[in-house]
Design a protein around this motif. Structure first.
Motif, PDB file in Angstrom:
ATOM      1  N   VAL A  65      -7.385  59.660 -25.135  1.00 12.38           N
ATOM      2  CA  VAL A  65      -7.564  60.409 -23.889  1.00 12.38           C
ATOM      3  C   VAL A  65      -7.663  61.907 -24.176  1.00 12.38           C
ATOM      4  O   VAL A  65      -8.506  62.614 -23.601  1.00 12.38           O
ATOM      5  CB  VAL A  65      -6.405  60.120 -22.915  1.00 12.38           C
ATOM      6  CG1 VAL A  65      -6.520  60.998 -21.671  1.00 12.38           C
ATOM      7  CG2 VAL A  65      -6.398  58.651 -22.515  1.00 12.38           C
TER       8      VAL A  65
ATOM      9  N   ASP B 148      -3.340  61.538 -19.431  1.00  9.73           N
ATOM     10  CA  ASP B 148      -2.943  60.334 -18.705  1.00  9.73           C
ATOM     11  C   ASP B 148      -1.440  60.396 -18.468  1.00  9.73           C
ATOM     12  O   ASP B 148      -0.650  60.255 -19.414  1.00  9.73           O
ATOM     13  CB  ASP B 148      -3.313  59.078 -19.490  1.00  9.73           C
ATOM     14  CG  ASP B 148      -3.097  57.793 -18.686  1.00  9.73           C
ATOM     15  OD1 ASP B 148      -2.388  57.853 -17.669  1.00  9.73           O
ATOM     16  OD2 ASP B 148      -3.633  56.747 -19.087  1.00  9.73           O
TER      17      ASP B 148
ATOM     18  N   ARG C   6     -15.739  57.482 -20.722  1.00  6.33           N
ATOM     19  CA  ARG C   6     -14.492  57.884 -20.074  1.00  6.33           C
ATOM     20  C   ARG C   6     -13.748  56.684 -19.494  1.00  6.33           C
ATOM     21  O   ARG C   6     -12.527  56.553 -19.658  1.00  6.33           O
ATOM     22  CB  ARG C   6     -14.797  58.892 -18.969  1.00  6.33           C
ATOM     23  CG  ARG C   6     -15.160  60.277 -19.493  1.00  6.33           C
ATOM     24  CD  ARG C   6     -15.628  61.189 -18.379  1.00  6.33           C
ATOM     25  NE  ARG C   6     -15.696  62.578 -18.820  1.00  6.33           N
ATOM     26  CZ  ARG C   6     -16.236  63.558 -18.113  1.00  6.33           C
ATOM     27  NH1 ARG C   6     -16.766  63.302 -16.919  1.00  6.33           N
ATOM     28  NH2 ARG C   6     -16.241  64.792 -18.584  1.00  6.33           N
TER      29      ARG C   6
ATOM     30  N   PHE D  76      -9.901  55.191 -20.883  1.00  6.66           N
ATOM     31  CA  PHE D  76      -8.716  55.022 -20.046  1.00  6.66           C
ATOM     32  C   PHE D  76      -8.268  53.562 -20.006  1.00  6.66           C
ATOM     33  O   PHE D  76      -7.063  53.279 -19.930  1.00  6.66           O
ATOM     34  CB  PHE D  76      -8.982  55.554 -18.634  1.00  6.66           C
ATOM     35  CG  PHE D  76      -8.749  57.025 -18.501  1.00  6.66           C
ATOM     36  CD1 PHE D  76      -7.502  57.517 -18.140  1.00  6.66           C
ATOM     37  CD2 PHE D  76      -9.766  57.932 -18.765  1.00  6.66           C
ATOM     38  CE1 PHE D  76      -7.280  58.878 -18.033  1.00  6.66           C
ATOM     39  CE2 PHE D  76      -9.555  59.301 -18.660  1.00  6.66           C
ATOM     40  CZ  PHE D  76      -8.306  59.781 -18.289  1.00  6.66           C
TER      41      PHE D  76
END
Length: 409
Positions: free
Chosen positions: A83, A90, A298, A302
């Protein structure tokens, strides 16, 4: 005047022997490319100070315990590294760890579902949570900070709801999750065998890389450098194996942690997807113009990060002896993020490596363990860990400014 471009002198370092490496080292330091040097120096200082103060910090028992304690937060830190490479954050990994443990405990212990199936469902829940975060961030455009902060609150509530009236669900003796903390390969051949596999694997990777460079007409490492690199890895691997065998043997927790590190490191450094992560983190707009699906990168990052948080939560539950409504709260989130940054991953995106999760977690756990051996209060541990994190961020910021001054980003 010849149209042929002069080769980059940095590519000729290996052909100039020791003098070339010394010059390259000076160039990197003056250009702000500190790499893992600060954290390695820090680890040496930590070991010397705590061993001098306690006399037991470097004992096989204590070092073996550290390798078990770092597995859970270390696996979670691997996801945070990914991340951070995007230049994002996060904040939900702690609550996801607690939710994962709650899901596993309710399914396996309370409802009698097969332990392995319950573990798989808990990790899948982590993947689903990460996909939700990634969708709102990558597709809708909500800042990752806001999305994951909402997740931090929401998943903590879901964790409490999932536990129901049970404040704590203890781990049964025959549970696979219990083995994450308690199982050791007692045969000395296991630790030494793993050390040999790691050493030979590293040698094979170097030889393969050099053959590819030679085929492409690029400068290659001399045999002396390859021998030195492999020798250092061998010394570290077999010294660790020897130390572990002086206590209870090779911990299962360390094996799983290393497997996660190797797999994610391969993906990040050796695949197109890994290069896309660095590209998006370095400059998302430039990556988009180069044809990279920024939203997909992206979203998947995540998803991976939350899945690893779920897996790490099971290790955290194993160490705690069970799942609870408060598991994953406290300083877990901050320690995981701090580990990634202290290990050398930049907060500003586009720069770092997966192994910083191992280095940073080792630093934090070593500080915690050393202070516990000295009988220091928890507030002292928080202050020292915070100071170490601040130093790491300051070094990162100074390094970036130095690189810009030197004409590199």
């Amino acid at each position: 005047m010849s149209d042929k471009l002069a080769p980059d002198p940095r590519l000729l370092v290996r052909e100039r022997g020791l003098a070339g490496y010394v010059e390259d080292f000076r160039r990197r330091i003056s250009g702000g490319e500190l790499g893992s040097i600060p954290v390695v120096i820090g680890m040496i200082i930590i070991a010397i100070v705590f061993e001098a103060q306690t006399g037991t910090f470097l004992s096989p028992r204590n070092l073996s315990n550290i390798t078990v304690y770092i597995a859970g937060p270390g696996i979670m830190a691997v996801g945070i590294v990914l991340v951070l490479l995007l230049g994002e954050i996060d904040l939900s990994v702690g609550s996801m760890a607690g939710l994962s443990a709650a899901i596993w405990a309710v399914l396996s212990v309370s409802h009698g579902i097969n332990d392995l199936v319950a573990i798989g469902l808990a990790i899948l829940a982590g993947a689903a949570v990460g996909t939700i975060h990634g969708f709102f961030f990558a597709k809708i455009g909500v800042p990752a900070f806001v999305v994951t902060l909402a997740g931090f609150l929401g998943w903590s509530g879901l964790q409490i709801w999932a536990m129901g009236d049970e404040g704590t669900i203890n781990i049964p003796r025959n549970s696979l999750v219990r083995d994450f903390n308690n199982f050791y390969f007692s045969d000395i051949a296991a630790a030494y065998g793993l050390a040999a596999v790691l050493t030979l694997g590293y040698l094979g990777a170097l030889v393969y890389q050099e053959r590819r460079r030679q085929a492409a007409g690029l400068p290659t490492r001399p045999l002396s450098e390859i021998a030195l690199r492999v020798g250092l890895v061998a010394v570290a691997a077999f010294a660790t194996a020897y130390t572990l065998n002086q206590h209870r043997g090779l911990p299962l927790a360390l094996v799983i942690f290393l497997a996660v590190l190797l797999l994610v490191d391969f993906v990040v450094r050796r695949t197109t997807y890994g290069r896309q992560i660095f590209a998006v983190g370095g400059n998302a707009e430039a990556a988009r113009r180069a044809g990279i699906n920024v939203a997909r990168v992206r979203l998947t990052v995540f998803t991976i990060a939350s899945s690893l948080a779920a897996l790490g939560g099971l290790f955290w539950a194993a160490q705690a002896g069970g799942a609870s409504k408060s598991l994953g709260s406290g300083n877990l989130l901050m320690n995981v993020i701090a580990a990634a940054v202290i290990g050398g991953t930049s907060l500003f995106g586009g720069r770092g490596w997966v192994w910083s999760a191992l280095l940073g977690t080792l630093v934090i756990q070593s500080i915690t363990t050393g202070l516990n051996l000295m009988g220091m209060a928890s507030e002292i541990q928080y202050m020292i860990t915070g100071a170490v994190l601040l130093v790491a961020v300051v070094l990162d910021s100074v390094s970036r400014k130095t690189q810009r001054t030197a004409g590199r980003t």
